[in-house]
Write a protein that holds these residues in place. Structure first.
Motif, PDB file in Angstrom:
ATOM      1  N   VAL A 118       0.430  -7.230   7.145  1.00 23.88           N
ATOM      2  CA  VAL A 118       0.197  -7.705   5.784  1.00 23.88           C
ATOM      3  C   VAL A 118       1.236  -8.762   5.433  1.00 23.88           C
ATOM      4  N   ARG A 119       0.768  -9.878   4.922  1.00 21.61           N
ATOM      5  CA  ARG A 119       1.655 -10.921   4.415  1.00 21.61           C
ATOM      6  C   ARG A 119       1.244 -11.231   2.984  1.00 21.61           C
ATOM      7  N   GLY A 120       2.213 -11.279   2.085  1.00 27.47           N
ATOM      8  CA  GLY A 120       1.880 -11.535   0.693  1.00 27.47           C
ATOM      9  C   GLY A 120       2.939 -12.348  -0.025  1.00 27.47           C
ATOM     10  N   ARG A 121       2.509 -13.060  -1.047  1.00 26.23           N
ATOM     11  CA  ARG A 121       3.430 -13.871  -1.835  1.00 26.23           C
ATOM     12  C   ARG A 121       2.771 -14.216  -3.166  1.00 26.23           C
ATOM     13  N   ALA A 122       3.593 -14.377  -4.197  1.00 26.43           N
ATOM     14  CA  ALA A 122       3.097 -14.804  -5.499  1.00 26.43           C
ATOM     15  C   ALA A 122       3.571 -16.217  -5.786  1.00 26.43           C
ATOM     16  N   ALA A 123       2.720 -16.989  -6.421  1.00 25.03           N
ATOM     17  CA  ALA A 123       3.058 -18.347  -6.858  1.00 25.03           C
ATOM     18  C   ALA A 123       3.001 -18.393  -8.379  1.00 25.03           C
ATOM     19  N   VAL A 124       3.878 -19.209  -8.973  1.00 24.67           N
ATOM     20  CA  VAL A 124       3.983 -19.276 -10.427  1.00 24.67           C
ATOM     21  C   VAL A 124       3.899 -20.729 -10.885  1.00 24.67           C
ATOM     22  N   THR A 125       3.095 -20.981 -11.903  1.00 26.73           N
ATOM     23  CA  THR A 125       2.983 -22.310 -12.512  1.00 26.73           C
ATOM     24  C   THR A 125       3.078 -22.162 -14.028  1.00 26.73           C
ATOM     25  N   ALA A 126       3.825 -23.062 -14.648  1.00 25.53           N
ATOM     26  CA  ALA A 126       3.954 -23.054 -16.112  1.00 25.53           C
ATOM     27  C   ALA A 126       2.903 -23.970 -16.728  1.00 25.53           C
ATOM     28  N   VAL A 127       2.252 -23.497 -17.760  1.00 26.69           N
ATOM     29  CA  VAL A 127       1.201 -24.254 -18.442  1.00 26.69           C
ATOM     30  C   VAL A 127       1.522 -24.327 -19.932  1.00 26.69           C
ATOM     31  N   THR A 128       1.410 -25.505 -20.508  1.00 22.90           N
ATOM     32  CA  THR A 128       1.649 -25.693 -21.934  1.00 22.90           C
ATOM     33  C   THR A 128       0.346 -26.075 -22.626  1.00 22.90           C
ATOM     34  N   MET A 129       0.061 -25.392 -23.720  1.00 28.48           N
ATOM     35  CA  MET A 129      -1.129 -25.702 -24.518  1.00 28.48           C
ATOM     36  C   MET A 129      -0.719 -26.350 -25.840  1.00 28.48           C
ATOM     37  N   ARG A 130      -1.558 -27.236 -26.320  1.00 29.32           N
ATOM     38  CA  ARG A 130      -1.344 -27.789 -27.659  1.00 29.32           C
ATOM     39  C   ARG A 130      -1.708 -26.734 -28.707  1.00 29.32           C
ATOM     40  N   ASP A 131      -1.393 -26.992 -29.940  1.00 29.12           N
ATOM     41  CA  ASP A 131      -1.698 -26.062 -31.030  1.00 29.12           C
ATOM     42  C   ASP A 131      -3.168 -26.213 -31.406  1.00 29.12           C
ATOM     43  N   VAL A 132      -4.014 -25.526 -30.665  1.00 26.37           N
ATOM     44  CA  VAL A 132      -5.463 -25.672 -30.808  1.00 26.37           C
ATOM     45  C   VAL A 132      -5.939 -24.984 -32.095  1.00 26.37           C
ATOM     46  N   PRO A 133      -6.710 -25.661 -32.939  1.00 22.94           N
ATOM     47  CA  PRO A 133      -7.231 -25.046 -34.172  1.00 22.94           C
ATOM     48  C   PRO A 133      -8.159 -23.874 -33.877  1.00 22.94           C
ATOM     49  N   ASP A 134      -8.223 -22.947 -34.813  1.00 25.00           N
ATOM     50  CA  ASP A 134      -9.079 -21.767 -34.651  1.00 25.00           C
ATOM     51  C   ASP A 134     -10.531 -22.135 -34.355  1.00 25.00           C
ATOM     52  N   ALA A 135     -11.030 -23.183 -34.999  1.00 21.43           N
ATOM     53  CA  ALA A 135     -12.439 -23.556 -34.809  1.00 21.43           C
ATOM     54  C   ALA A 135     -12.719 -23.929 -33.360  1.00 21.43           C
ATOM     55  N   GLU A 136     -11.791 -24.647 -32.730  1.00 21.13           N
ATOM     56  CA  GLU A 136     -11.967 -25.016 -31.321  1.00 21.13           C
ATOM     57  C   GLU A 136     -11.902 -23.789 -30.425  1.00 21.13           C
ATOM     58  N   LEU A 137     -10.968 -22.910 -30.731  1.00 19.07           N
ATOM     59  CA  LEU A 137     -10.842 -21.690 -29.928  1.00 19.07           C
ATOM     60  C   LEU A 137     -12.099 -20.825 -30.054  1.00 19.07           C
ATOM     61  N   ALA A 138     -12.607 -20.696 -31.272  1.00 18.73           N
ATOM     62  CA  ALA A 138     -13.799 -19.886 -31.492  1.00 18.73           C
ATOM     63  C   ALA A 138     -14.998 -20.468 -30.752  1.00 18.73           C
ATOM     64  N   ALA A 139     -15.127 -21.786 -30.770  1.00 18.89           N
ATOM     65  CA  ALA A 139     -16.242 -22.430 -30.064  1.00 18.89           C
ATOM     66  C   ALA A 139     -16.119 -22.215 -28.564  1.00 18.89           C
ATOM     67  N   TYR A 140     -14.894 -22.255 -28.064  1.00 22.65           N
ATOM     68  CA  TYR A 140     -14.678 -22.038 -26.629  1.00 22.65           C
ATOM     69  C   TYR A 140     -15.022 -20.601 -26.246  1.00 22.65           C
ATOM     70  N   VAL A 141     -14.575 -19.647 -27.052  1.00 20.30           N
ATOM     71  CA  VAL A 141     -14.902 -18.247 -26.771  1.00 20.30           C
ATOM     72  C   VAL A 141     -16.417 -18.044 -26.792  1.00 20.30           C
ATOM     73  N   ALA A 142     -17.101 -18.690 -27.734  1.00 23.20           N
ATOM     74  CA  ALA A 142     -18.553 -18.557 -27.844  1.00 23.20           C
ATOM     75  C   ALA A 142     -19.281 -19.098 -26.612  1.00 23.20           C
ATOM     76  N   SER A 143     -18.622 -19.989 -25.864  1.00 19.03           N
ATOM     77  CA  SER A 143     -19.244 -20.523 -24.640  1.00 19.03           C
ATOM     78  C   SER A 143     -19.351 -19.470 -23.544  1.00 19.03           C
ATOM     79  N   GLY A 144     -18.553 -18.403 -23.649  1.00 19.47           N
ATOM     80  CA  GLY A 144     -18.579 -17.345 -22.650  1.00 19.47           C
ATOM     81  C   GLY A 144     -17.631 -17.557 -21.496  1.00 19.47           C
ATOM     82  N   GLU A 145     -17.145 -18.763 -21.310  1.00 17.12           N
ATOM     83  CA  GLU A 145     -16.277 -19.055 -20.160  1.00 17.12           C
ATOM     84  C   GLU A 145     -15.003 -18.211 -20.131  1.00 17.12           C
ATOM     85  N   PRO A 146     -14.368 -17.925 -21.263  1.00 16.92           N
ATOM     86  CA  PRO A 146     -13.113 -17.173 -21.212  1.00 16.92           C
ATOM     87  C   PRO A 146     -13.239 -15.750 -20.684  1.00 16.92           C
ATOM     88  N   MET A 147     -14.436 -15.192 -20.686  1.00 15.62           N
ATOM     89  CA  MET A 147     -14.584 -13.773 -20.363  1.00 15.62           C
ATOM     90  C   MET A 147     -14.336 -13.449 -18.898  1.00 15.62           C
TER      91      MET A 147
END
Length: 201
Positions: A118-147
């Motif tokens: 067995v060989r294993g390793r974890a990789a880590v990447t930092a991601v920064t998001m802008r301050d997304v408005p609730d309306a955009e987040l709600a529309a994205y969730v409604a797309s189903g992709e986040p699930m």
């Protein structure tokens, strides 16, 4: 590489299939279906543990193959975010990430089912998001992709519009750091090309 050394990807993720295909080696997909609950504390340990659990479940079905397991989580403020269980949870996750930097951790395990190596390793990447408005987040969730995504977003999909910076390997965020996979497969007769001969973009 002989036919019985073909890699088996222990994941049904189309994103991981696409990334593994870039290495230019033949592989098949067998979904593990394992329980992903765990008491492991840190994100790197957690992802490697779950990746190994997936690989071992599939190894029982493909005892002569090289089994590749992987798992991805998002970490912020010491909290580990997996896939959301509901649209409401997806929205809460995204609200916790907006306007801030978080870590995406992907663990990879290669299990030689024939020898038990067995060989294993974890990789880590930092991601920064802008301050997304609730309306955009709600529309994205409604797309189903986040699930179907850790932290309730897919950077290669609609959430690309939310991200302002990526510090590290984008493949880690998508779900399979190909450089780590190549290193783990080295010496295991997997027929993986060197970086110079890797196919794809």
């Amino acid at each position: 590489m002989t036919a019985d050394r073909r890699i088996v990807l222990a994941s049904g993720s189309p994103r991981r299939r696409e990334l593994l295909a870039r290495l230019g080696v033949p592989f098949e997909v067998v979904v593990s279906g394992v329980d992903e609950s765990t008491a492991t504390a840190t994100a790197p340990e957690l992802t490697v543990e779950l990746a190994e659990r997936k690989a071992r479940a599939v190894a029982a079905l493909r005892p002569d193959r090289l089994i590749l397991g992987s798992d991805t989580v998002v970490e912020i403020d010491g909290r580990i975010l997996g896939k959301p269980a509901s649209p409401a949870e997806a929205l809460a996750m995204l609200r916790s990430l907006r306007g801030r930097t978080h870590r995406v951790v992907t663990g990879v395990v290669v299990l030689d089912a024939a020898t038990g190596t067995v060989r294993g390793r974890a990789a880590v990447t930092a991601v920064t998001m802008r301050d997304v408005p609730d309306a955009e987040l709600a529309a994205y969730v409604a797309s189903g992709e986040p699930m179907d995504a850790a932290g309730a977003y897919a950077i290669q999909g609609g959430a690309a519009a939310f991200v302002t910076a990526v510090d590290g390997d984008l493949d880690t965020v998508i779900g399979l750091p190909t450089a780590v996979v190549r290193d783990l497969l080295a010496g295991l007769d997997a027929g993986v090309p060197t970086a110079a001969t890797e196919t794809g973009p």
